[in-house]
Design a protein around this motif. Structure first.
Motif: not given
Length: 331
Positions: A294-302
Motif C-alpha cells: 500500500l501507499e506508505p502513509v496509509q500503510a503506516q496508519s493501518l
C-alpha cells in the motif's frame, strides 16, 4: 512483630493481650470496642470504625488545568466522600477544571461553591458498589468499542468512530470506581466484608479492569485513525475484521475465566486464551505483509491499527494470566 500467648479465662474463653503501643496509637483503651474479621487462618483486628463519611481538604492555590483535574480524581480514588477544595480565590479556570473532574467521576456532584472554596461530594453509597459489576460493565463497553472501531474503519463510518471515542470516557469512569473500591478494601477489612469479595479477588478484578481500560484506549485510537484514513482496500478490511474476531475471542475467554466459579473451567479457558495469542501473532505478520503493497502513509496508519489490535489481545492474555492465578490452589 510481637507475640502473645493465648490465655483461658472462665474455663472456656480465650483471651490475648494487645500491644500497648498499638493500642495507644489507635486510641484503644478499656471499654473500646474493636472489630474482628476472620480471613482464612488469619484474624484481623481493628478499632471500631466511624460510619461518618470521610472528608478531605486540598489546597488548590497552585493547581490548575489538568493537574487540578487529576488531583480531584486522586482524592476520589483515595476514598474521600466529601472533598473540600480551597484557595485564596478560586479562579474561573480552576472552577472549569473542577467541573471537568466531577463529570469524569461516577456519582460526584458539586455540593457548595464560594469565592475561596468548592465542595464536591460522592452521592453513591460505597457499600452498595460492586467491583464485580463494575468490571463486568467495563468488559461489555470495551468489547463493543473494539468491535465498533473496526466497523467504523472498514465501513468508513465517521459517526460510529466518533461514538467509540466518546464511550472511552464511560470506561474511564468505571475504572476510577474500581480503583476506589479496591483501595477501600486495602484500608479496611470492613469494606471487603461489605463487598462480599475476598481481598485477593479484589486485586484480580482491579488488575483485569486496568487491562480492559487499555483495550478501550486502543479502540478509541483505532477510531481516531479511522477518521483520517478514508476507504481501505477490501482484502485488508477483511483481514482486519478476522483479526478483530480472534482478538475479541481472546478477551471473552479471558474474562469468562476470570469470573468462572469452577477452577477447572477457569483454568481451561485461561490456557485457551493464552494459546490463541500465538495464532494472533502469526495473523498480524500476514497483515503486515499485505500492508507493504500500500501507499506508505496509509500503510503506516493501518500498521498502527494492527498494533492496537495485537496489543488488545495481549491485554486479554494478561487477564487470562490473572484468571489462572485466581483459579490456582491457595497456600
Amino acid at each position: 512483630m510481637e507475640t502473645r500467648k493465648v490465655q483461658v479465662t472462665g474455663g472456656s474463653t480465650f483471651t490475648v493481650s494487645l500491644p500497648k503501643s498499638w493500642a495507644t496509637d489507635n486510641d484503644v483503651s478499656a471499654g473500646t470496642t474493636v472489630e474482628f474479621y476472620p480471613e482464612g487462618d488469619s484474624l484481623l483486628l481493628t478499632p471500631q470504625s466511624e460510619t461518618d463519611r470521610q472528608t478531605g481538604t486540598l489546597d488548590v492555590t497552585d493547581l490548575e488545568g489538568e493537574r487540578l483535574t487529576r488531583a480531584v480524581m486522586t482524592m476520589y480514588v483515595s476514598g474521600f466522600d466529601i472533598i473540600r477544595l480551597s484557595a485564596g480565590r478560586i479562579t474561573t479556570d480552576q472552577r472549569s477544571a473542577i467541573r471537568s473532574a466531577t463529570q469524569s467521576l461516577v456519582g460526584v456532584e458539586v455540593l457548595e461553591e464560594t469565592t475561596d472554596s468548592v465542595v464536591i461530594q460522592d452521592l453513591l453509597d460505597s457499600s452498595e458498589l460492586s467491583i464485580v459489576n463494575a468490571v463486568s460493565r467495563m468488559r461489555l463497553i470495551a468489547r463493543a468499542m473494539l468491535e465498533d472501531a473496526v466497523t467504523a474503519l472498514v465501513e468508513n463510518d465517521d459517526d460510529i468512530a466518533q461514538d467509540v471515542i466518546e464511550r472511552d470516557d464511560d470506561v474511564d469512569r468505571l475504572w476510577q470506581v474500581v480503583s476506589r473500591i479496591f483501595r477501600a478494601t486495602l484500608r479496611s477489612p470492613r469494606a471487603a466484608e461489605e463487598l462480599g469479595v475476598p481481598r485477593e479477588d479484589c486485586f484480580d478484578f482491579h488488575s483485569s479492569a486496568r487491562q480492559l481500560e487499555r483495550v478501550a484506549d486502543h479502540a478509541a485510537k483505532i477510531s481516531n485513525l479511522a477518521l483520517k484514513l478514508g476507504a481501505i482496500p477490501g482484502d485488508v478490511a477483511d483481514a482486519l475484521v478476522a483479526l478483530h474476531d480472534d482478538v475479541a475471542d481472546v478477551i471473552e475467554k479471558s474474562m469468562d475465566a476470570l469470573v468462572a466459579e469452577d477452577s477447572d473451567e477457569a483454568t481451561d479457558l485461561g490456557h485457551a486464551a493464552r494459546e490463541a495469542i500465538l495464532e494472533i501473532d502469526e495473523h498480524t505478520r500476514t497483515i503486515d505483509d499485505m500492508l507493504r503493497e500500500l501507499e506508505p502513509v496509509q500503510a503506516q496508519s493501518l500498521g498502527l491499527i494492527v498494533d492496537s489490535l495485537s496489543r488488545s489481545a495481549d491485554y486479554g492474555g494478561n487477564i487470562a494470566e490473572t484468571a489462572l492465578q485466581k483459579a490456582a490452589p491457595r497456600p
